[in-house]
Design a protein around this motif. Structure first.
Motif, PDB file in Angstrom:
ATOM      1  N   PHE A   1      49.172   2.887 -92.583  1.00 42.98           N
ATOM      2  CA  PHE A   1      49.423   1.562 -92.017  1.00 42.98           C
ATOM      3  C   PHE A   1      50.816   1.081 -92.399  1.00 42.98           C
ATOM      4  N   ALA A   2      51.143   1.158 -93.681  1.00 41.36           N
ATOM      5  CA  ALA A   2      52.441   0.677 -94.158  1.00 41.36           C
ATOM      6  C   ALA A   2      53.589   1.468 -93.558  1.00 41.36           C
ATOM      7  N   ASP A   3      53.443   2.789 -93.493  1.00 43.18           N
ATOM      8  CA  ASP A   3      54.507   3.641 -92.946  1.00 43.18           C
ATOM      9  C   ASP A   3      54.834   3.292 -91.500  1.00 43.18           C
ATOM     10  N   ASN A   4      53.831   2.859 -90.754  1.00 41.51           N
ATOM     11  CA  ASN A   4      54.021   2.638 -89.322  1.00 41.51           C
ATOM     12  C   ASN A   4      54.221   1.171 -88.938  1.00 41.51           C
ATOM     13  N   VAL A   5      54.069   0.273 -89.903  1.00 38.69           N
ATOM     14  CA  VAL A   5      54.229  -1.159 -89.607  1.00 38.69           C
ATOM     15  C   VAL A   5      55.475  -1.735 -90.264  1.00 38.69           C
ATOM     16  N   PHE A   6      55.644  -1.528 -91.569  1.00 39.38           N
ATOM     17  CA  PHE A   6      56.733  -2.161 -92.294  1.00 39.38           C
ATOM     18  C   PHE A   6      58.048  -1.427 -92.021  1.00 39.38           C
ATOM     19  N   GLY A   7      58.983  -2.168 -91.455  1.00 42.66           N
ATOM     20  CA  GLY A   7      60.270  -1.605 -91.093  1.00 42.66           C
ATOM     21  C   GLY A   7      60.308  -1.020 -89.704  1.00 42.66           C
ATOM     22  N   LYS A   8      59.150  -0.914 -89.060  1.00 41.27           N
ATOM     23  CA  LYS A   8      59.088  -0.378 -87.691  1.00 41.27           C
ATOM     24  C   LYS A   8      58.609  -1.470 -86.725  1.00 41.27           C
ATOM     25  N   ILE A   9      57.319  -1.781 -86.760  1.00 44.92           N
ATOM     26  CA  ILE A   9      56.841  -2.897 -85.919  1.00 44.92           C
ATOM     27  C   ILE A   9      57.385  -4.216 -86.461  1.00 44.92           C
ATOM     28  N   ILE A  10      57.332  -4.396 -87.775  1.00 44.64           N
ATOM     29  CA  ILE A  10      57.875  -5.594 -88.419  1.00 44.64           C
ATOM     30  C   ILE A  10      59.208  -5.215 -89.072  1.00 44.64           C
ATOM     31  N   THR A  11      60.298  -5.785 -88.583  1.00 45.62           N
ATOM     32  CA  THR A  11      61.634  -5.410 -89.083  1.00 45.62           C
ATOM     33  C   THR A  11      62.255  -6.463 -89.998  1.00 45.62           C
ATOM     34  N   ASP A  12      61.628  -7.620 -90.121  1.00 45.89           N
ATOM     35  CA  ASP A  12      62.045  -8.605 -91.127  1.00 45.89           C
ATOM     36  C   ASP A  12      60.908  -9.581 -91.346  1.00 45.89           C
ATOM     37  N   THR A  13      60.983 -10.291 -92.443  1.00 45.98           N
ATOM     38  CA  THR A  13      59.928 -11.256 -92.777  1.00 45.98           C
ATOM     39  C   THR A  13      60.469 -12.678 -92.773  1.00 45.98           C
ATOM     40  N   SER A  14      61.396 -12.943 -91.882  1.00 44.65           N
ATOM     41  CA  SER A  14      61.989 -14.278 -91.802  1.00 44.65           C
ATOM     42  C   SER A  14      61.027 -15.301 -91.215  1.00 44.65           C
ATOM     43  N   ASN A  15      60.012 -14.842 -90.443  1.00 43.16           N
ATOM     44  CA  ASN A  15      59.062 -15.782 -89.839  1.00 43.16           C
ATOM     45  C   ASN A  15      57.971 -16.234 -90.802  1.00 43.16           C
ATOM     46  N   GLY A  16      57.856 -15.525 -91.929  1.00 39.21           N
ATOM     47  CA  GLY A  16      56.814 -15.894 -92.873  1.00 39.21           C
ATOM     48  C   GLY A  16      56.410 -14.708 -93.725  1.00 39.21           C
ATOM     49  N   PRO A  17      55.674 -14.958 -94.808  1.00 36.54           N
ATOM     50  CA  PRO A  17      55.334 -13.898 -95.745  1.00 36.54           C
ATOM     51  C   PRO A  17      54.289 -12.928 -95.207  1.00 36.54           C
TER      52      PRO A  17
ATOM     53  N   VAL B   1      56.209 -12.670 -81.913  1.00 33.72           N
ATOM     54  CA  VAL B   1      55.227 -12.487 -82.979  1.00 33.72           C
ATOM     55  C   VAL B   1      53.887 -12.046 -82.392  1.00 33.72           C
ATOM     56  N   LEU B   2      53.489 -12.638 -81.272  1.00 33.17           N
ATOM     57  CA  LEU B   2      52.236 -12.230 -80.627  1.00 33.17           C
ATOM     58  C   LEU B   2      52.280 -10.762 -80.216  1.00 33.17           C
ATOM     59  N   LYS B   3      53.428 -10.326 -79.727  1.00 35.91           N
ATOM     60  CA  LYS B   3      53.569  -8.921 -79.331  1.00 35.91           C
ATOM     61  C   LYS B   3      53.507  -8.010 -80.552  1.00 35.91           C
ATOM     62  N   GLN B   4      54.114  -8.455 -81.655  1.00 37.11           N
ATOM     63  CA  GLN B   4      54.026  -7.674 -82.888  1.00 37.11           C
ATOM     64  C   GLN B   4      52.578  -7.543 -83.342  1.00 37.11           C
ATOM     65  N   ASN B   5      51.848  -8.648 -83.307  1.00 36.35           N
ATOM     66  CA  ASN B   5      50.438  -8.615 -83.691  1.00 36.35           C
ATOM     67  C   ASN B   5      49.658  -7.644 -82.816  1.00 36.35           C
ATOM     68  N   GLU B   6      49.938  -7.684 -81.525  1.00 38.50           N
ATOM     69  CA  GLU B   6      49.239  -6.795 -80.594  1.00 38.50           C
ATOM     70  C   GLU B   6      49.560  -5.333 -80.884  1.00 38.50           C
ATOM     71  N   LYS B   7      50.803  -5.048 -81.212  1.00 39.79           N
ATOM     72  CA  LYS B   7      51.194  -3.674 -81.552  1.00 39.79           C
ATOM     73  C   LYS B   7      50.474  -3.190 -82.813  1.00 39.79           C
ATOM     74  N   ILE B   8      50.332  -4.077 -83.777  1.00 42.52           N
ATOM     75  CA  ILE B   8      49.639  -3.711 -85.017  1.00 42.52           C
ATOM     76  C   ILE B   8      48.176  -3.393 -84.730  1.00 42.52           C
ATOM     77  N   LEU B   9      47.534  -4.216 -83.922  1.00 42.56           N
ATOM     78  CA  LEU B   9      46.129  -3.990 -83.580  1.00 42.56           C
ATOM     79  C   LEU B   9      45.960  -2.703 -82.771  1.00 42.56           C
ATOM     80  N   LYS B  10      46.889  -2.433 -81.868  1.00 47.07           N
ATOM     81  CA  LYS B  10      46.804  -1.207 -81.073  1.00 47.07           C
ATOM     82  C   LYS B  10      47.019   0.023 -81.950  1.00 47.07           C
ATOM     83  N   LEU B  11      47.923  -0.095 -82.935  1.00 45.02           N
ATOM     84  CA  LEU B  11      48.120   1.004 -83.867  1.00 45.02           C
ATOM     85  C   LEU B  11      46.821   1.322 -84.601  1.00 45.02           C
ATOM     86  N   CYS B  12      46.156   0.295 -85.102  1.00 42.39           N
ATOM     87  CA  CYS B  12      44.896   0.489 -85.821  1.00 42.39           C
ATOM     88  C   CYS B  12      43.836   1.125 -84.925  1.00 42.39           C
ATOM     89  N   GLU B  13      43.809   0.689 -83.673  1.00 46.42           N
ATOM     90  CA  GLU B  13      42.822   1.234 -82.744  1.00 46.42           C
ATOM     91  C   GLU B  13      43.117   2.696 -82.418  1.00 46.42           C
TER      92      GLU B  13
END
Length: 518
Positions: A389-405, A451-463
């Motif tokens: 999960f971390a390898d495929n989300v942090f720095g890839k789907i999520i490229t910064d945390t300026s919107n929140g923690p 942000v909504l698109k990022q969330n959707e990408k994360i959920l699709k990755l998990c699926e």
């Protein structure tokens, strides 16, 4: 604004006349509601606030807001709606501080119950015996409960990170924070509940009496009953807290250290982590909050473009014995593999530590940045999948945390009761991964959509990778998705709904069940 008895009688008389001449649903609803004898009152005009929540995305206006003056008011109102049967569209949602994210505490064209009104009608009392507990109204705020128990030198064991929430609200979900690895969620620390079911019955329940309802309501998303009172376990309250943060650049070391700490007998009292992506000045920002000398190496630390991982820890201690605390801290920190010069620490009172986010809230409110859209995504990720999960989300789907923690920390399944309605991954250790984004108007609509698109990408990755995640504070739009969420426990969840809220009156905002119409 209240309704005077004379005006109320006039309205009832007029609406009664309307009822005989018209089938207007609004008129019929108002007639029925106003005839209920109450200690509190209904309001029909000032109801716009009940159509907003913390997510600031969903806005459903109710027909009325109930300000109960007693638990009997909640029961009588629910019983009346139940008696109206499927001919009425009325539903009921309990609202605490309105911290739902997707309209879960809203009731479109229905009734919203202001649970905080019960705080003035019910007393909170602390039992200081051999097994101490506090009896608190469901609409009581955790911060006020804490202040009351601290007067007796006591405090609950498990918390949420933010205390300005109601007791009933967090118990309807689970209630998790950095103490959950040791004590379990808040729902694992409740002895007894008073509940108003979807039939309007007031029932006391515990693991020994009416146990099925008790377990159903805990983590039950408000589907089976409205929590009007809770008996919560207490322990001796610490006086002071040693609060620390350290940084890691290696995810494996970060998670292995976290898992070692949450499984150890001698460990910290609070353990959380968060992810920092492409953020500058992290250490210098911490320097303003933590009473520490700013090391020369830390001054040269550059975080831009990097993905870093912060481990946040706290150790409770008695200030009359500081040497013991220092020895324990040296031993615990010696086990960890963090970047050495990134240790930041301070000492605060127990109350200050638990209420640490409230100062941030005040700052955001002063800048007009509190009531903004929050497209949050909270996932419970199995330990076996967290590295993928971390390898495929942090720095890839999520490229910064300026919107929140982004929070990321482990919990132990052994401290969760599988008889409750809360759903967690089927592994001994699992991680909360919480993407807590906010999108103020100044960031533009594109930021919100991104942000909504990022969330959707994360959920699709998990699926696609078949990661058996579970949503915390779940939000789904289709019945099939809810069935998948509950999995093998769906039949029990459905059966409990039929037993305690057969007309699907309660908590319509979750959109799990829909009230059948005649």
């Amino acid at each position: 604004m209240g309704t005077s008895p004379l005006l109320k009688l006039l309205v009832i008389t007029l609406l009664a006349g309307i009822k005989t001449r018209s089938s207007d649903p609004a008129a019929l609803r108002s007639t029925s509601l106003l005839s209920i004898p109450l200690h509190g009152q209904f309001t029909f005009d000032d109801i716009s606030k009940a159509a907003t929540d913390f997510g600031n995305r969903v806005h459903h206006v109710p027909s009325a807001v109930l300000h109960p003056g007693s638990v009997a008011d909640v029961a009588a109102t629910t019983r009346r709606v139940f008696q109206l049967g499927p001919n009425s569209k009325l539903t009921i949602a309990a609202r605490g501080r309105g911290h739902s994210l997707h309209g879960q505490a809203q009731a479109p064209d229905g009734i919203v119950v202001r649970m905080e009104s019960l705080r003035r009608a019910q007393t909170m009392w602390v039992h200081t015996g051999q097994e101490p507990y506090v009896d608190a109204p469901g609409g009581e705020l955790w911060i006020d409960l804490l202040r009351e128990t601290l007067k007796q030198g006591l405090a609950p064991k498990s918390w949420t990170d933010y205390l300005h929430l109601t007791v009933g609200g967090t118990l309807s979900n689970a209630g998790i924070s950095g103490q959950a690895f040791r004590h379990g969620p808040q729902i694992s620390n409740v002895r007894q509940l008073e509940v108003v079911t979807g039939k309007g019955d007031i029932m006391n329940c515990s693991a020994e009496a009416n146990a099925d309802l008790y377990h159903a309501v805990l983590g039950g998303l408000g589907q089976f009953g409205i929590i009007t009172r809770a008996r919560i376990e207490l322990e001796p309250a610490p006086k002071m807290v040693k609060w620390m943060r350290v940084l890691y650049s290696d995810f494996r070391s970060f998670t292995e250290d976290q898992e070692m700490l949450v499984s150890a007998e001698n460990t910290f009292d609070y353990i959380e982590g968060f992810v920092i992506i492409n953020r500058s000045g992290i250490l210098r920002n911490w320097g303003s909050s933590f009473s520490t000398q700013f090391p020369a190496q830390a001054s040269q630390f550059v975080s831009e473009g990097k993905t870093l991982f912060c481990l946040e820890m706290a150790k409770n201690f008695d200030p009359t014995n500081p040497e013991k605390m220092k020895q324990e801290m040296v031993e615990l920190l010696s086990r960890l593999r963090y970047i050495p010069y990134t240790l930041f620490k301070t000492e605060v009172s127990y109350l200050e530590f638990l209420d640490r986010l409230h100062s941030s809230e005040r700052k955001l409110r002063s800048k007009g940045l509190w009531e903004v859209p929050r497209p949050w995504l909270n996932l419970l990720v199995p330990r076996s999948s967290v590295h993928f999960f971390a390898d495929n989300v942090f720095g890839k789907i999520i490229t910064d945390t300026s919107n929140g923690p982004i929070l990321l920390y482990p919990m132990n399944r052994s401290n969760w009761d599988n008889r409750t309605s809360a759903v967690i991954p089927n592994e001994d250790v699992f991680y909360l991964v919480a993407f807590l984004s906010s999108t103020p108007a100044s960031s533009g609509q594109n930021s919100f959509e991104a942000v909504l698109k990022q969330n959707e990408k994360i959920l699709k990755l998990c699926e696609s990778a078949n990661i058996q995640t579970k949503q915390y504070l779940p939000h789904y739009t289709k019945l099939e998705e809810w069935r998948d969420h509950f999995g093998s426990r769906w039949e029990a969840f459905q059966r409990r709904k039929q037993d305690y809220d057969p007309l699907a009156i309660l908590a319509p905002g979750h959109r799990i069940f829909h009230k059948a119409m005649a």
